[in-house]
Design an enzyme around this catalytic site. Structure first.
Site, PDB file in Angstrom:
ATOM      1  N   SER A 127       0.822  -1.210   0.000  1.00  5.37           N
ATOM      2  CA  SER A 127       0.000   0.000   0.000  1.00  5.37           C
ATOM      3  C   SER A 127       0.855   1.259   0.000  1.00  5.37           C
ATOM      4  O   SER A 127       0.370   2.321  -0.383  1.00  5.37           O
ATOM      5  CB  SER A 127      -0.875   0.041   1.260  1.00  5.37           C
ATOM      6  OG  SER A 127      -1.646  -1.106   1.376  1.00  5.37           O
ATOM      7  N   HIS A 148      -2.596  -3.498  -6.302  1.00  2.00           N
ATOM      8  CA  HIS A 148      -3.004  -3.226  -4.923  1.00  2.00           C
ATOM      9  C   HIS A 148      -4.446  -3.639  -4.673  1.00  2.00           C
ATOM     10  O   HIS A 148      -5.372  -3.009  -5.191  1.00  2.00           O
ATOM     11  CB  HIS A 148      -2.816  -1.723  -4.652  1.00  2.00           C
ATOM     12  CG  HIS A 148      -3.101  -1.303  -3.257  1.00  2.00           C
ATOM     13  ND1 HIS A 148      -3.850  -0.202  -2.941  1.00  2.00           N
ATOM     14  CD2 HIS A 148      -2.745  -1.861  -2.079  1.00  2.00           C
ATOM     15  CE1 HIS A 148      -3.932  -0.086  -1.621  1.00  2.00           C
ATOM     16  NE2 HIS A 148      -3.273  -1.085  -1.079  1.00  2.00           N
ATOM     17  N   GLU A 160      -6.017  -1.571  -7.633  1.00  3.33           N
ATOM     18  CA  GLU A 160      -5.276  -0.479  -8.275  1.00  3.33           C
ATOM     19  C   GLU A 160      -4.019  -1.046  -8.940  1.00  3.33           C
ATOM     20  O   GLU A 160      -3.251  -1.766  -8.300  1.00  3.33           O
ATOM     21  CB  GLU A 160      -4.892   0.573  -7.233  1.00  3.33           C
ATOM     22  CG  GLU A 160      -6.114   1.306  -6.684  1.00  3.33           C
ATOM     23  CD  GLU A 160      -5.791   2.259  -5.542  1.00  3.33           C
ATOM     24  OE1 GLU A 160      -6.419   3.321  -5.469  1.00  3.33           O
ATOM     25  OE2 GLU A 160      -4.924   1.930  -4.707  1.00  3.33           O
ATOM     26  N   ASN A 199      -6.918   5.239  -1.181  1.00  3.46           N
ATOM     27  CA  ASN A 199      -6.487   5.647   0.155  1.00  3.46           C
ATOM     28  C   ASN A 199      -6.251   7.155   0.249  1.00  3.46           C
ATOM     29  O   ASN A 199      -6.349   7.736   1.326  1.00  3.46           O
ATOM     30  CB  ASN A 199      -5.242   4.866   0.594  1.00  3.46           C
ATOM     31  CG  ASN A 199      -5.613   3.445   1.011  1.00  3.46           C
ATOM     32  OD1 ASN A 199      -6.762   3.181   1.361  1.00  3.46           O
ATOM     33  ND2 ASN A 199      -4.649   2.543   0.957  1.00  3.46           N
TER      34      ASN A 199
HETATM   35  N1  LIG Z   1      -3.806  -5.405   5.632  1.00  6.00           N
HETATM   36  C1  LIG Z   1      -4.358  -4.589   4.738  1.00  6.00           C
HETATM   37  O1  LIG Z   1      -5.450  -4.041   4.952  1.00  6.00           O
HETATM   38  C2  LIG Z   1      -3.669  -4.326   3.432  1.00  6.00           C
HETATM   39  C3  LIG Z   1      -4.426  -3.798   2.358  1.00  6.00           C
HETATM   40  C4  LIG Z   1      -3.809  -3.612   1.119  1.00  6.00           C
HETATM   41  C5  LIG Z   1      -2.468  -3.928   0.960  1.00  6.00           C
HETATM   42  N2  LIG Z   1      -1.754  -4.425   2.020  1.00  6.00           N
HETATM   43  C6  LIG Z   1      -0.341  -4.797   1.773  1.00  6.00           C
HETATM   44  O2  LIG Z   1      -0.254  -6.217   1.737  1.00  6.00           O
HETATM   45  C7  LIG Z   1       1.016  -6.640   2.234  1.00  6.00           C
HETATM   46  C8  LIG Z   1       0.786  -7.683   3.315  1.00  6.00           C
HETATM   47  O3  LIG Z   1      -0.015  -7.150   4.332  1.00  6.00           O
HETATM   48  P1  LIG Z   1      -0.798  -8.089   5.368  1.00  6.00           P
HETATM   49  O4  LIG Z   1      -1.698  -7.200   6.127  1.00  6.00           O
HETATM   50  O5  LIG Z   1      -1.342  -9.291   4.659  1.00  6.00           O
HETATM   51  O6  LIG Z   1       0.417  -8.563   6.305  1.00  6.00           O
HETATM   52  P2  LIG Z   1       0.483  -9.771   7.349  1.00  6.00           P
HETATM   53  O7  LIG Z   1       1.405  -9.320   8.424  1.00  6.00           O
HETATM   54  O8  LIG Z   1      -0.885 -10.262   7.698  1.00  6.00           O
HETATM   55  O9  LIG Z   1       1.200 -10.950   6.509  1.00  6.00           O
HETATM   56  C9  LIG Z   1       2.509 -10.844   6.036  1.00  6.00           C
HETATM   57  C10 LIG Z   1       3.076 -12.235   5.856  1.00  6.00           C
HETATM   58  O10 LIG Z   1       4.338 -12.119   5.188  1.00  6.00           O
HETATM   59  C11 LIG Z   1       5.163 -13.146   5.670  1.00  6.00           C
HETATM   60  N3  LIG Z   1       6.554 -12.863   5.317  1.00  6.00           N
HETATM   61  C12 LIG Z   1       7.412 -11.998   5.884  1.00  6.00           C
HETATM   62  N4  LIG Z   1       8.598 -12.050   5.251  1.00  6.00           N
HETATM   63  C13 LIG Z   1       8.477 -12.952   4.249  1.00  6.00           C
HETATM   64  C14 LIG Z   1       9.372 -13.454   3.247  1.00  6.00           C
HETATM   65  N5  LIG Z   1      10.619 -13.011   3.137  1.00  6.00           N
HETATM   66  N6  LIG Z   1       8.906 -14.391   2.405  1.00  6.00           N
HETATM   67  C15 LIG Z   1       7.636 -14.847   2.490  1.00  6.00           C
HETATM   68  N7  LIG Z   1       6.754 -14.418   3.414  1.00  6.00           N
HETATM   69  C16 LIG Z   1       7.180 -13.478   4.280  1.00  6.00           C
HETATM   70  C17 LIG Z   1       4.872 -13.176   7.163  1.00  6.00           C
HETATM   71  O11 LIG Z   1       5.295 -14.413   7.747  1.00  6.00           O
HETATM   72  C18 LIG Z   1       3.348 -12.985   7.172  1.00  6.00           C
HETATM   73  O12 LIG Z   1       2.678 -14.246   7.167  1.00  6.00           O
HETATM   74  C19 LIG Z   1       1.741  -5.380   2.693  1.00  6.00           C
HETATM   75  O13 LIG Z   1       2.634  -4.992   1.687  1.00  6.00           O
HETATM   76  C20 LIG Z   1       0.622  -4.345   2.863  1.00  6.00           C
HETATM   77  O14 LIG Z   1       1.039  -3.033   2.570  1.00  6.00           O
HETATM   78  C21 LIG Z   1      -2.329  -4.652   3.237  1.00  6.00           C
END
Ligand SMILES: NC(=O)c1ccc[n+]([C@@H]2O[C@H](COP(=O)([O-])OP(=O)(O)OC[C@H]3O[C@@H](n4cnc5c(N)ncnc54)[C@H](O)[C@@H]3O)[C@@H](O)[C@H]2O)c1
Length: 294
Positions: A127, A148, A160, A199
């Site tokens: 994001s 996204h 997006e 956003n």
């Molecule tokens: N949560 C939201 O509302 C949201 C919305 C849109 C975009 N995003 C984006 O999505 C991405 C993930 O967010 P999330 O909320 O799912 O996070 P999260 O913390 O729920 O999950 C992240 C996962 O990544 C894993 N991880 C870390 N390092 C790693 C690696 N080197 N190789 C493989 N896996 C690895 C972790 O073990 C974890 O399971 C971020 O970039 C965030 O900006 C999040």
């Protein structure tokens, strides 16, 4: 020679990161017929992800949105692994949804670039981190972009697709078409801008709400009432801040400020105050509102 991607070559998808976003995004791809592998370095996260996908897809059948057979076929198209490189070797499209840390994503993009076929697009679900901060970790800067999704990804239609300075037309068009084929409504961003579009809109509303509250024009409760009852929003900006987390709101603004250096991008003083007091919203029992324990 740089082989350009095309939608016809996309059959297998790798989703990296099996957290909140990765789990549902993988289910979305699999529902649309793509062979989908989810990778994570944490085996416990993968196990939770597998259970969650099973549960959420099962609910679609219970509600009659999909047949039991469709759900079983979808699950049969899904795989989970701790070996990201091995999974990348057979992927035609990679969506990275790992933890929001630039160093982690740069290392991942270098690893993915090394392993994935030359025609594969490497997209990030980040994001706040634009793909232009990741491209130089790869040898395929034209095949890298942001794709996204919104939370919950199984439900929210918007995706997006953000073009970086080096992203090719073929990469943008393939990613837009892929979003359509998985039943989403893509929004094309012609260039990178912090917060992307949705956003930023939300941020503008939140900023105005914070200004009105700070100026004493109306209470935060009444501003939420206006957003719900006059604008038809499902919840007001203060309720939403509490739901998403005051800490998240604070950290996103700090990250934006780091990118732009613009003092206007710093978190609002009242958000900083709540953040520093540990009032992080629903999850901590108190943010703008107080929540009963449990
Ligand atoms: N949560 C939201 O509302 C949201 C919305 C849109 C975009 N995003 C984006 O999505 C991405 C993930 O967010 P999330 O909320 O799912 O996070 P999260 O913390 O729920 O999950 C992240 C996962 O990544 C894993 N991880 C870390 N390092 C790693 C690696 N080197 N190789 C493989 N896996 C690895 C972790 O073990 C974890 O399971 C971020 O970039 C965030 O900006 C999040």
């Amino acid at each position: 020679m740089n082989p350009q991607p095309s939608i016809d070559s996309v059959r297998r998808v790798l989703v990296v990161g099996s957290g909140t976003m990765g789990t549902q995004i993988a289910a979305v791809f699999a529902l649309a017929g793509y062979d989908t592998t989810t990778s994570d370095l944490d085996p416990a996260a993968l196990e939770r992800s597998r259970e969650e996908a099973r549960r959420r897809l099962g609910r679609l059948a219970e509600k009659g949105r999909r047949t039991r057979e469709e759900v079983e076929q979808t699950l049969a198209r899904m795989a989970w692994t701790t070996d990201t490189s091995a999974a990348a070797r057979t992927a035609d499209f990679v969506l990275e949804a790992a933890v929001e840390r630039l160093d982690v994503k740069r290392r991942l993009f270098a690893e993915l670039d090394e392993a994935a076929p030359a025609h594969a697009i490497l997209a990030t679900n980040s994001s706040t981190i634009p793909s232009s901060l990741l491209v130089d970790a790869t040898d395929r800067p034209d095949r890298v972009c942001n794709m996204h999704f919104f939370n919950p990804a199984l439900v929210m239609a918007c995706v997006e697709v953000v073009r970086g300075p080096q992203t090719s037309d073929a990469t943008v068009e393939t990613t837009l078409e892929l979003a359509r084929r998985i039943g989403k409504q893509p929004v094309r961003l012609n260039r990178e801008v912090p917060g992307f579009v949705a956003n930023r809109l939300l941020g503008a509303l939140r900023d105005e709400a914070l200004r009105l509250e700070e100026a004493g024009v109306a209470s935060f409760e009444d501003i939420d009432v206006a957003a719900r009852t006059a604008l038809g929003h499902p919840m007001g900006p203060f309720e939403l801040m509490d739901l998403v987390g005051i800490d998240v709101a604070y950290l996103i603004r700090m990250a934006a400020h780091e990118q732009t250096g613009d003092p206007d991008d710093l978190p609002h003083p009242s958000v900083t105050r709540l953040y520093e007091q540990g009032h992080h919203g629903r999850k901590s029992g108190r943010g703008w509102y107080e929540y009963a324990a449990g």
